[in-house]
Design a protein around this motif. Structure first.
Motif, PDB file in Angstrom:
ATOM      1  N   SER A  75       9.863   4.812   9.292  1.00  0.00           N
ATOM      2  CA  SER A  75      10.422   3.984   8.225  1.00  0.00           C
ATOM      3  C   SER A  75      10.068   2.504   8.359  1.00  0.00           C
ATOM      4  CB  SER A  75      11.951   4.126   8.196  1.00  0.00           C
ATOM      5  OG  SER A  75      12.313   5.415   7.772  1.00  0.00           O
ATOM      6  N   ILE A  93       7.533   1.777   5.736  1.00  0.00           N
ATOM      7  CA  ILE A  93       8.155   1.931   4.416  1.00  0.00           C
ATOM      8  C   ILE A  93       8.982   0.696   4.077  1.00  0.00           C
ATOM      9  CG2 ILE A  93       9.730   3.298   3.007  1.00  0.00           C
ATOM     10  CD1 ILE A  93       8.860   5.752   4.737  1.00  0.00           C
ATOM     11  N   SER A  94       9.759   0.188   5.035  1.00  0.00           N
ATOM     12  CA  SER A  94      10.564  -1.015   4.764  1.00  0.00           C
ATOM     13  C   SER A  94       9.661  -2.194   4.452  1.00  0.00           C
ATOM     14  CB  SER A  94      11.504  -1.339   5.931  1.00  0.00           C
ATOM     15  OG  SER A  94      10.833  -1.891   7.035  1.00  0.00           O
ATOM     16  N   SER A 103      14.483   0.669   4.854  1.00  0.00           N
ATOM     17  CA  SER A 103      14.202   2.100   4.914  1.00  0.00           C
ATOM     18  C   SER A 103      14.894   2.692   6.128  1.00  0.00           C
ATOM     19  CB  SER A 103      12.696   2.355   5.001  1.00  0.00           C
ATOM     20  OG  SER A 103      12.432   3.732   4.961  1.00  0.00           O
ATOM     21  N   GLY A 104      15.469   3.866   5.918  1.00  0.00           N
ATOM     22  CA  GLY A 104      16.148   4.565   7.003  1.00  0.00           C
ATOM     23  C   GLY A 104      17.170   5.555   6.494  1.00  0.00           C
ATOM     24  N   ASP A 107      19.414   2.831   1.018  1.00  0.00           N
ATOM     25  CA  ASP A 107      18.501   1.708   1.276  1.00  0.00           C
ATOM     26  C   ASP A 107      18.724   0.595   0.257  1.00  0.00           C
ATOM     27  OD1 ASP A 107      17.448   3.224   3.346  1.00  0.00           O
ATOM     28  OD2 ASP A 107      15.559   3.663   2.308  1.00  0.00           O
TER      29      ASP A 107
END
Length: 130
Positions: A50, A53-54, A113-114, A120
């Motif tokens: 993630s 992604i973040s 992200s997570g 999120d």
């Protein structure tokens, strides 16, 4: 407008507080208005996958000065924007990337992200007002 350290950390800590409140171990990225990394945390036990992604959510919000899920609307196949998702090093068009505002000015961008996209978004929104 340049993001100062105080704004970046206020955004980060507000997001961390929300993540802890809802029980999500998240990766949280803060970019300055030009898209440069200003702050980042990988909370304990947050998914390694993630991290990117973040960062991608924050970058997507920065490139278009809007929430990442709003950019995602442009990426839908019915809009015939084939390949747009692959531009600018890749776009992430789902919830979790938002502009950070001080008054009416965008001072940074946050990507989270997570958790689920809704979680999120909730975390990012908590960090979006400084």
């Amino acid at each position: 407008m340049e993001t100062n350290q105080k704004q970046a950390f206020k955004s980060l800590y507000q997001a961390i507080d929300k993540a802890n409140e809802i029980g999500v171990n998240a990766n949280i990225t803060i970019l300055d208005p030009a898209g440069h990394l200003k702050a980042f945390i990988r909370m304990d036990d947050a998914f390694l996958g993630s991290i990117d992604i973040s960062m991608g959510k924050a970058k997507t919000a920065m490139l278009f000065r809007m929430n990442s899920e709003a950019v995602g609307e442009f990426l839908n196949p019915e809009n015939k924007t084939y390949g747009m998702v692959n531009t600018s090093g890749g776009l992430v068009g789902f919830k979790g990337g938002v502009p950070v505002k001080s008054g009416n000015d965008i001072v940074a961008y946050i990507g989270v992200s997570g958790g689920s996209p809704d979680q999120d978004f909730e975390i990012a929104t908590a960090g979006s007002l400084v």
